[in-house]
Design an enzyme around this catalytic site. Structure first.
Site, PDB file in Angstrom:
ATOM      1  N   LYS A  11      -4.982  -9.172   4.142  1.00  0.00           N
ATOM      2  CA  LYS A  11      -4.895  -9.417   2.699  1.00  0.00           C
ATOM      3  C   LYS A  11      -4.971 -10.913   2.384  1.00  0.00           C
ATOM      4  O   LYS A  11      -4.828 -11.753   3.288  1.00  0.00           O
ATOM      5  CB  LYS A  11      -3.596  -8.790   2.186  1.00  0.00           C
ATOM      6  CG  LYS A  11      -3.556  -7.258   2.374  1.00  0.00           C
ATOM      7  CD  LYS A  11      -2.292  -6.629   1.782  1.00  0.00           C
ATOM      8  CE  LYS A  11      -2.294  -5.114   1.991  1.00  0.00           C
ATOM      9  NZ  LYS A  11      -1.114  -4.453   1.356  1.00  0.00           N
ATOM     10  N   TYR A  51      -6.333   1.245  -4.828  1.00  0.00           N
ATOM     11  CA  TYR A  51      -4.902   1.550  -4.982  1.00  0.00           C
ATOM     12  C   TYR A  51      -4.639   2.469  -6.180  1.00  0.00           C
ATOM     13  O   TYR A  51      -3.530   2.465  -6.733  1.00  0.00           O
ATOM     14  CB  TYR A  51      -4.098   0.251  -5.097  1.00  0.00           C
ATOM     15  CG  TYR A  51      -3.954  -0.482  -3.772  1.00  0.00           C
ATOM     16  CD1 TYR A  51      -3.229   0.083  -2.711  1.00  0.00           C
ATOM     17  CD2 TYR A  51      -4.529  -1.731  -3.561  1.00  0.00           C
ATOM     18  CE1 TYR A  51      -3.097  -0.572  -1.493  1.00  0.00           C
ATOM     19  CE2 TYR A  51      -4.394  -2.399  -2.347  1.00  0.00           C
ATOM     20  CZ  TYR A  51      -3.670  -1.813  -1.315  1.00  0.00           C
ATOM     21  OH  TYR A  51      -3.540  -2.456  -0.101  1.00  0.00           O
ATOM     22  N   PHE A  59       4.367  -2.066 -10.451  1.00  0.00           N
ATOM     23  CA  PHE A  59       3.830  -3.191  -9.685  1.00  0.00           C
ATOM     24  C   PHE A  59       2.301  -3.189  -9.607  1.00  0.00           C
ATOM     25  O   PHE A  59       1.704  -4.057  -8.973  1.00  0.00           O
ATOM     26  CB  PHE A  59       4.422  -3.194  -8.269  1.00  0.00           C
ATOM     27  CG  PHE A  59       4.158  -1.937  -7.480  1.00  0.00           C
ATOM     28  CD1 PHE A  59       2.948  -1.740  -6.826  1.00  0.00           C
ATOM     29  CD2 PHE A  59       5.122  -0.945  -7.394  1.00  0.00           C
ATOM     30  CE1 PHE A  59       2.708  -0.577  -6.107  1.00  0.00           C
ATOM     31  CE2 PHE A  59       4.886   0.226  -6.673  1.00  0.00           C
ATOM     32  CZ  PHE A  59       3.677   0.411  -6.030  1.00  0.00           C
ATOM     33  N   ARG A  87      -0.609   1.978  12.142  1.00  0.00           N
ATOM     34  CA  ARG A  87       0.504   1.957  11.182  1.00  0.00           C
ATOM     35  C   ARG A  87       1.788   1.503  11.880  1.00  0.00           C
ATOM     36  O   ARG A  87       2.602   0.779  11.305  1.00  0.00           O
ATOM     37  CB  ARG A  87       0.700   3.336  10.536  1.00  0.00           C
ATOM     38  CG  ARG A  87      -0.436   3.805   9.634  1.00  0.00           C
ATOM     39  CD  ARG A  87      -0.590   3.021   8.362  1.00  0.00           C
ATOM     40  NE  ARG A  87       0.619   2.944   7.588  1.00  0.00           N
ATOM     41  CZ  ARG A  87       0.670   2.619   6.286  1.00  0.00           C
ATOM     42  NH1 ARG A  87      -0.459   2.338   5.623  1.00  0.00           N
ATOM     43  NH2 ARG A  87       1.795   2.541   5.664  1.00  0.00           N
ATOM     44  N   THR A  93       6.133  -1.053   4.973  1.00  0.00           N
ATOM     45  CA  THR A  93       5.510  -1.696   3.805  1.00  0.00           C
ATOM     46  C   THR A  93       6.280  -2.946   3.389  1.00  0.00           C
ATOM     47  O   THR A  93       5.684  -3.977   3.076  1.00  0.00           O
ATOM     48  CB  THR A  93       5.455  -0.688   2.632  1.00  0.00           C
ATOM     49  OG1 THR A  93       4.758   0.479   3.072  1.00  0.00           O
ATOM     50  CG2 THR A  93       4.738  -1.279   1.425  1.00  0.00           C
ATOM     51  N   ARG A 104       3.666  -7.087  10.078  1.00  0.00           N
ATOM     52  CA  ARG A 104       4.314  -7.464   8.814  1.00  0.00           C
ATOM     53  C   ARG A 104       5.596  -8.259   9.059  1.00  0.00           C
ATOM     54  O   ARG A 104       5.911  -9.185   8.306  1.00  0.00           O
ATOM     55  CB  ARG A 104       4.552  -6.224   7.958  1.00  0.00           C
ATOM     56  CG  ARG A 104       3.252  -5.769   7.267  1.00  0.00           C
ATOM     57  CD  ARG A 104       3.391  -4.448   6.576  1.00  0.00           C
ATOM     58  NE  ARG A 104       2.225  -4.149   5.741  1.00  0.00           N
ATOM     59  CZ  ARG A 104       1.936  -2.927   5.307  1.00  0.00           C
ATOM     60  NH1 ARG A 104       2.716  -1.897   5.615  1.00  0.00           N
ATOM     61  NH2 ARG A 104       0.874  -2.724   4.537  1.00  0.00           N
ATOM     62  N   ASN A 114       2.081  -8.438   1.801  1.00  0.00           N
ATOM     63  CA  ASN A 114       2.507  -7.945   3.107  1.00  0.00           C
ATOM     64  C   ASN A 114       1.432  -7.978   4.187  1.00  0.00           C
ATOM     65  O   ASN A 114       1.424  -7.161   5.101  1.00  0.00           O
ATOM     66  CB  ASN A 114       3.160  -6.571   2.972  1.00  0.00           C
ATOM     67  CG  ASN A 114       2.236  -5.531   2.374  1.00  0.00           C
ATOM     68  OD1 ASN A 114       1.055  -5.804   2.173  1.00  0.00           O
ATOM     69  ND2 ASN A 114       2.751  -4.349   2.109  1.00  0.00           N
ATOM     70  N   HIS A 117      -3.373  -4.280   5.465  1.00  0.00           N
ATOM     71  CA  HIS A 117      -3.467  -2.874   5.081  1.00  0.00           C
ATOM     72  C   HIS A 117      -3.854  -2.082   6.319  1.00  0.00           C
ATOM     73  O   HIS A 117      -4.655  -2.546   7.123  1.00  0.00           O
ATOM     74  CB  HIS A 117      -4.552  -2.678   4.012  1.00  0.00           C
ATOM     75  CG  HIS A 117      -5.054  -1.257   3.929  1.00  0.00           C
ATOM     76  ND1 HIS A 117      -4.331  -0.261   3.349  1.00  0.00           N
ATOM     77  CD2 HIS A 117      -6.197  -0.681   4.407  1.00  0.00           C
ATOM     78  CE1 HIS A 117      -5.020   0.886   3.449  1.00  0.00           C
ATOM     79  NE2 HIS A 117      -6.151   0.644   4.080  1.00  0.00           N
ATOM     80  N   GLU A 128     -12.820   4.315   3.673  1.00  0.00           N
ATOM     81  CA  GLU A 128     -12.618   2.873   3.500  1.00  0.00           C
ATOM     82  C   GLU A 128     -13.599   2.083   4.360  1.00  0.00           C
ATOM     83  O   GLU A 128     -14.176   1.080   3.909  1.00  0.00           O
ATOM     84  CB  GLU A 128     -11.158   2.519   3.843  1.00  0.00           C
ATOM     85  CG  GLU A 128     -10.186   3.109   2.820  1.00  0.00           C
ATOM     86  CD  GLU A 128      -8.722   3.099   3.260  1.00  0.00           C
ATOM     87  OE1 GLU A 128      -8.385   2.493   4.298  1.00  0.00           O
ATOM     88  OE2 GLU A 128      -7.897   3.705   2.537  1.00  0.00           O
TER      89      GLU A 128
HETATM   90  P1  ATP Z   1      -1.257  -0.524   2.347  1.00  0.00           P
HETATM   91  O1  ATP Z   1      -1.847   0.695   1.650  1.00  0.00           O
HETATM   92  O2  ATP Z   1      -1.645  -1.811   1.688  1.00  0.00           O
HETATM   93  O3  ATP Z   1      -1.550  -0.496   3.810  1.00  0.00           O
HETATM   94  P2  ATP Z   1       1.270   0.788   2.589  1.00  0.00           P
HETATM   95  O4  ATP Z   1       0.452   1.979   2.949  1.00  0.00           O
HETATM   96  O5  ATP Z   1       2.276   0.325   3.583  1.00  0.00           O
HETATM   97  O6  ATP Z   1       0.338  -0.445   2.237  1.00  0.00           O
HETATM   98  P3  ATP Z   1       1.512   1.864  -0.051  1.00  0.00           P
HETATM   99  O7  ATP Z   1       2.605   2.775  -0.440  1.00  0.00           O
HETATM  100  O8  ATP Z   1       0.146   2.407   0.181  1.00  0.00           O
HETATM  101  O9  ATP Z   1       2.010   1.039   1.223  1.00  0.00           O
HETATM  102  O10 ATP Z   1       1.467   0.725  -1.160  1.00  0.00           O
HETATM  103  C1  ATP Z   1       0.326  -0.096  -1.298  1.00  0.00           C
HETATM  104  C2  ATP Z   1       0.773  -1.512  -1.545  1.00  0.00           C
HETATM  105  O11 ATP Z   1       1.430  -1.579  -2.819  1.00  0.00           O
HETATM  106  C3  ATP Z   1       1.809  -2.035  -0.562  1.00  0.00           C
HETATM  107  O12 ATP Z   1       1.205  -2.611   0.590  1.00  0.00           O
HETATM  108  C4  ATP Z   1       2.558  -3.069  -1.364  1.00  0.00           C
HETATM  109  O13 ATP Z   1       1.898  -4.323  -1.340  1.00  0.00           O
HETATM  110  C5  ATP Z   1       2.488  -2.514  -2.771  1.00  0.00           C
HETATM  111  N1  ATP Z   1       3.726  -1.827  -3.097  1.00  0.00           N
HETATM  112  C6  ATP Z   1       4.081  -0.563  -2.759  1.00  0.00           C
HETATM  113  N2  ATP Z   1       5.307  -0.253  -3.229  1.00  0.00           N
HETATM  114  C7  ATP Z   1       5.737  -1.366  -3.883  1.00  0.00           C
HETATM  115  C8  ATP Z   1       6.916  -1.709  -4.595  1.00  0.00           C
HETATM  116  N3  ATP Z   1       7.912  -0.822  -4.740  1.00  0.00           N
HETATM  117  N4  ATP Z   1       7.019  -2.952  -5.133  1.00  0.00           N
HETATM  118  C9  ATP Z   1       6.006  -3.849  -5.014  1.00  0.00           C
HETATM  119  N5  ATP Z   1       4.854  -3.595  -4.347  1.00  0.00           N
HETATM  120  C10 ATP Z   1       4.722  -2.382  -3.794  1.00  0.00           C
HETATM  121 MG    MG Z   2      -1.175   2.678   1.808  1.00  0.00          MG
END
Ligand code: ATP
Ligand code: MG
Length: 139
Positions: A11, A51, A59, A87, A93, A104, A114, A117, A128
């Site tokens: 990112k 997303y 957010f 993962r 996350t 992370r 973070n 992805h 993707e």
């Molecule tokens: P990614 O899809 O980026 O790999 P992830 O799968 O760990 O991350 P997701 O639940 O898919 O997490 O959320 C996508 C992104 O949205 C997260 O990486 C984070 O940056 C953001 N995000 C998710 N939950 C929150 C939250 N509660 N507050 C702020 N940002 C959040």
């Molecule tokens: Mg995700």
């Protein structure tokens, strides 16, 4: 694409902090083979679509702003059990909850910024990867 592949993005925070090399090194050292790689940038529409599952969340605006503020590195990675193992390698996350030694934990500052992805399923990994790379860019 076979199911032993996953898709990752480093990112914008990782690129800004000069962590591309260190993160790719960690990925390689963890047994993932890089089979596609590029520096690119998401448009606002692309980040919103990527997303979309979060578009009602408070957010969402910040997430799209962050993901579009600079370059990202897109990559396709190959390893047995790639999606699940990657993962595990990236960690929770929220980096505050991420296990020691995860990407992370090592490279991310906050839940919003973070570092990386990782695809959450074989199906999404394929979608993707094919969004970012043509057949001749994947090896
Ligand atoms: P990614 O899809 O980026 O790999 P992830 O799968 O760990 O991350 P997701 O639940 O898919 O997490 O959320 C996508 C992104 O949205 C997260 O990486 C984070 O940056 C953001 N995000 C998710 N939950 C929150 C939250 N509660 N507050 C702020 N940002 C959040
Ligand atoms: Mg995700």
């Amino acid at each position: 694409m076979t199911t032993n592949r996953t898709f990752t993005m480093l990112k914008p925070d990782s690129i800004e902090k000069g962590n591309i090399g260190a993160i790719l090194e960690k990925i390689s050292a963890s047994g993932f083979k890089i089979v596609a790689l590029k520096l690119t940038r998401l448009s606002k529409a692309e980040a919103e679509s990527f997303y979309a599952v979060h578009n009602e969340r408070p957010f969402f605006g910040e997430l799209v702003e962050f993901m579009t503020r600079g370059a990202i590195v897109a990559a396709v990675l190959e390893k047995e059990n790639a999606v699940e193992d990657f993962r595990t390698l990236i960690g929770a996350t929220n980096p505050a909850d991420a296990a020691e030694g995860t990407i992370r934990k090592m490279f991310a500052d906050s839940m919003g910024e973070n570092a990386v992805h990782g695809s959450d399923s074989d199906e999404n990994a394929k979608l993707e990867a094919e969004f970012h790379f043509s057949g001749r860019e994947m090896f």
